[in-house]
Design a protein around this motif. Structure first.
Motif, mmCIF file in Angstrom:
data_model
loop_
_atom_site.group_PDB
_atom_site.id
_atom_site.type_symbol
_atom_site.label_atom_id
_atom_site.label_comp_id
_atom_site.label_asym_id
_atom_site.label_seq_id
_atom_site.Cartn_x
_atom_site.Cartn_y
_atom_site.Cartn_z
ATOM 1 N N GLY A 1 45.351 59.792 70.903
ATOM 2 C CA GLY A 1 46.579 60.158 70.512
ATOM 3 C C GLY A 1 46.397 61.622 70.141
ATOM 4 N N LEU A 2 47.611 62.339 69.863
ATOM 5 C CA LEU A 2 47.726 63.766 69.600
ATOM 6 C C LEU A 2 48.767 63.990 68.760
ATOM 7 C CD1 LEU A 2 46.668 66.755 70.031
ATOM 8 C CD2 LEU A 2 48.605 66.707 71.637
ATOM 9 N N LEU A 3 48.370 64.778 67.460
ATOM 10 C CA LEU A 3 49.585 65.136 66.469
ATOM 11 C C LEU A 3 49.143 66.724 66.318
ATOM 12 C CD1 LEU A 3 49.373 62.362 64.052
ATOM 13 C CD2 LEU A 3 51.097 62.868 65.514
ATOM 14 N N SER A 4 50.494 67.259 66.509
ATOM 15 C CA SER A 4 50.191 68.823 66.511
ATOM 16 C C SER A 4 51.244 69.441 65.481
ATOM 17 C CB SER A 4 50.728 69.246 67.582
ATOM 18 O OG SER A 4 50.001 69.000 68.862
ATOM 19 N N PHE A 5 50.812 70.343 64.530
ATOM 20 C CA PHE A 5 51.549 70.884 63.585
ATOM 21 C C PHE A 5 51.498 72.462 63.767
ATOM 22 C CE2 PHE A 5 50.247 67.119 62.246
ATOM 23 C CZ PHE A 5 51.335 66.356 61.179
ATOM 24 N N ILE A 6 52.433 73.230 63.203
ATOM 25 C CA ILE A 6 52.637 74.544 63.214
ATOM 26 C C ILE A 6 52.800 75.223 61.767
ATOM 27 C CG2 ILE A 6 55.246 74.518 63.223
ATOM 28 C CD1 ILE A 6 54.868 77.214 65.121
ATOM 29 N N ARG A 7 51.936 76.267 61.401
ATOM 30 C CA ARG A 7 52.002 76.772 60.071
ATOM 31 C C ARG A 7 52.274 78.190 60.205
ATOM 32 N NH1 ARG A 7 46.386 74.796 58.421
ATOM 33 N NH2 ARG A 7 46.631 72.359 58.444
ATOM 34 N N GLN A 8 52.651 78.807 59.401
ATOM 35 C CA GLN A 8 53.069 80.325 59.402
ATOM 36 C C GLN A 8 51.796 81.133 58.734
ATOM 37 O OE1 GLN A 8 56.246 82.060 57.184
ATOM 38 N NE2 GLN A 8 56.855 83.236 59.213
ATOM 39 N N ASP A 9 51.409 82.216 59.557
ATOM 40 C CA ASP A 9 50.208 83.139 58.842
ATOM 41 C C ASP A 9 50.788 84.244 58.338
ATOM 42 O OD1 ASP A 9 48.627 85.828 59.534
ATOM 43 O OD2 ASP A 9 47.134 83.811 59.265
ATOM 44 N N ASN A 10 50.530 84.415 57.039
ATOM 45 C CA ASN A 10 51.174 85.775 56.326
ATOM 46 C C ASN A 10 50.200 86.792 56.384
ATOM 47 O OD1 ASN A 10 53.494 84.137 55.560
ATOM 48 N ND2 ASN A 10 52.456 82.989 54.007
ATOM 49 N N GLU A 11 49.103 86.959 56.857
ATOM 50 C CA GLU A 11 48.159 88.098 56.753
ATOM 51 C C GLU A 11 48.437 88.850 58.000
ATOM 52 O OE1 GLU A 11 43.534 88.896 57.277
ATOM 53 O OE2 GLU A 11 44.076 87.218 55.696
ATOM 54 N N ILE A 12 48.641 88.165 59.254
ATOM 55 C CA ILE A 12 48.591 89.001 60.532
ATOM 56 C C ILE A 12 50.037 88.834 61.083
ATOM 57 C CG2 ILE A 12 47.584 89.314 62.900
ATOM 58 C CD1 ILE A 12 45.124 88.013 61.947
ATOM 59 N N ARG A 13 50.821 89.852 61.456
ATOM 60 C CA ARG A 13 52.245 89.936 61.706
ATOM 61 C C ARG A 13 52.125 89.071 63.129
ATOM 62 N NH1 ARG A 13 54.409 93.342 64.965
ATOM 63 N NH2 ARG A 13 52.689 94.763 64.549
ATOM 64 N N ASP A 14 53.076 88.104 63.249
ATOM 65 C CA ASP A 14 53.544 87.310 64.369
ATOM 66 C C ASP A 14 52.448 86.472 64.831
ATOM 67 O OD1 ASP A 14 55.848 88.959 64.683
ATOM 68 O OD2 ASP A 14 55.055 90.612 65.888
ATOM 69 N N VAL A 15 51.764 85.764 63.915
ATOM 70 C CA VAL A 15 50.684 84.927 64.087
ATOM 71 C C VAL A 15 51.029 83.642 63.622
ATOM 72 C CG1 VAL A 15 48.283 84.264 63.788
ATOM 73 C CG2 VAL A 15 48.877 86.567 64.342
ATOM 74 N N ASP A 16 51.006 82.521 64.451
ATOM 75 C CA ASP A 16 51.338 81.093 63.586
ATOM 76 C C ASP A 16 49.980 80.343 63.765
ATOM 77 O OD1 ASP A 16 54.095 81.145 63.597
ATOM 78 O OD2 ASP A 16 54.637 80.428 65.394
ATOM 79 N N ILE A 17 49.795 79.421 62.867
ATOM 80 C CA ILE A 17 48.567 78.613 63.068
ATOM 81 C C ILE A 17 49.062 77.227 63.372
ATOM 82 C CG2 ILE A 17 46.578 77.461 61.626
ATOM 83 C CD1 ILE A 17 47.364 79.387 59.614
ATOM 84 N N ILE A 18 48.403 77.030 64.947
ATOM 85 C CA ILE A 18 48.726 75.437 65.459
ATOM 86 C C ILE A 18 47.471 74.943 65.064
ATOM 87 C CG2 ILE A 18 49.382 74.386 67.531
ATOM 88 C CD1 ILE A 18 51.224 76.469 66.585
ATOM 89 N N VAL A 19 47.912 73.489 64.603
ATOM 90 C CA VAL A 19 46.704 72.450 64.000
ATOM 91 C C VAL A 19 47.042 71.230 64.976
ATOM 92 C CG1 VAL A 19 45.654 71.325 62.143
ATOM 93 C CG2 VAL A 19 47.016 73.446 61.903
#
Length: 335
Positions: free
Chosen positions: A58-76
């Motif tokens: 199975g696969l579970l995916s999440f998104i988070r916002q990065d506050n250090e580098i502009r326009d970057v998301d963290i995908i987990v």
């Protein structure tokens, strides 16, 4: 940058990446990892741009916002066995926010330097913690705004295979399927799970499509959902939480229920149309009557002004999770 939770705290990015060499990806159950995801602004990606190659996984995916580098998301991404929820692989990817749109989104030298600095801090800390890994490619200390760069390092530890990589390219050729790419990836693959089928090196396949993933409660801009009557509040999030706490206490009074000391955990979504969706399984209390009235109250919350995402330029659904603490019959945790 927010702490990146892996085994609750696998990498603390603000101070660099660090972890003892003897890792076990399943030291904590999958449910604990998913509960930890609630601590981050973001949400679950319901329509992931990847899929697994095996019906066993199975696969579970999440998104988070990065506050250090502009326009970057963290995908987990969590790749796990459906049979018993053992985690096979955990992938953390820092990528440009519109990574799925296939755009000619070239990045300037300042952005590239920030990505390189972030990567080098992580690489240095991981080498200090786990020793020298097997490296491929190279990253110079001085970069420009046009050259393509790639480097990866692999650590083969007792229970886990750890890989850190960086890719930076400003190449764009739509006909050849080349698009600018700027991302850092940390992946951890369990090697101590027995009695399982043998899989290929790449367990995930990227879908050939361009749409933005559907996100259950996306990273939002500066606007919180607005509870009726909180329109002029300085902090609308605090006003919402306090209003819900007071509403529950009022419901106790209406029902003539006396509760002297108790704690209630609350969790619900305010959807993009302003309606409220309770998470009944996450509304819990050490007092069964308080839990019952808490669920009832959340179900009856009025329609709110929904949250607004600046980056998506639209209303979005967002989750809210907090506690109500009652001491001596009064709310003890008003903010």
């Amino acid at each position: 940058m927010k702490k990146l939770t892996t085994l609750l705290v696998l990498f603390v990015v603000t101070a660099g990446f660090c972890q003892a060499p003897n890792l076990d990806l399943n030291q904590f159950p999958l449910s604990t990892h998913l509960e930890a995801e609630n601590n981050f602004p973001g949400g679950q990606i319901l329509n992931s741009d990847y899929y697994t190659v095996s019906d066993d996984l199975g696969l579970l995916s999440f998104i988070r916002q990065d506050n250090e580098i502009r326009d970057v998301d963290i995908i987990v991404r969590y790749v796990y066995y459906k049979k018993d929820s053992l985690i096979l692989e955990l992938i953390n990817e820092w990528d440009v926010a519109n990574h799925s749109k296939k755009l000619n989104n070239k990045k300037d030298l300042e952005f590239r330097k920030k990505m390189l600095s972030f990567y080098l801090r992580g690489e240095n800390a991981m080498i200090a913690s786990m020793g020298d890994g097997k490296a491929e490619g190279s990253m110079p200390l001085e970069i420009n705004d046009s050259t393509t760069y790639y480097k990866s390092t692999v650590w083969n530890l007792d229970n886990i295979l750890v890989k850190l990589s960086i890719t930076m390219s400003n190449n764009y050729n739509k006909e050849k399927g080349e698009f600018p790419t700027h991302k850092v990836v940390v992946s951890m693959k369990a090697t101590n799970i027995s009695d399982r089928p043998t899989y290929a090196e790449n367990e995930l396949i990227k879908r050939d499509r361009k749409e933005v993933p559907l996100i259950e409660h996306p990273v939002t801009g500066n606007k919180d959902p607005i509870y009726p009557g909180c329109e002029n509040s300085v902090d609308k999030g605090i006003c919402l939480r306090n209003s819900v706490r007071k509403r529950i206490l009022k419901e106790l009074e209406v029902k003539d229920v006396v509760i002297k000391n108790a704690t209630l955990k609350l969790k619900f979504l305010v959807t993009a149309d302003g309606s409220v969706k309770p998470f009944a399984s996450n509304i819990k209390s050490n007092n069964s009557k308080l839990e019952e009235i808490g669920i009832k109250t959340i179900k009856e919350l009025p329609r709110m002004t929904p949250a607004y995402s600046k980056s998506m330029d639209q209303n979005v659904t967002i989750g809210s999770s907090f506690y109500l603490v009652i001491k001596e019959g009064k709310i003890a945790n008003l903010e």
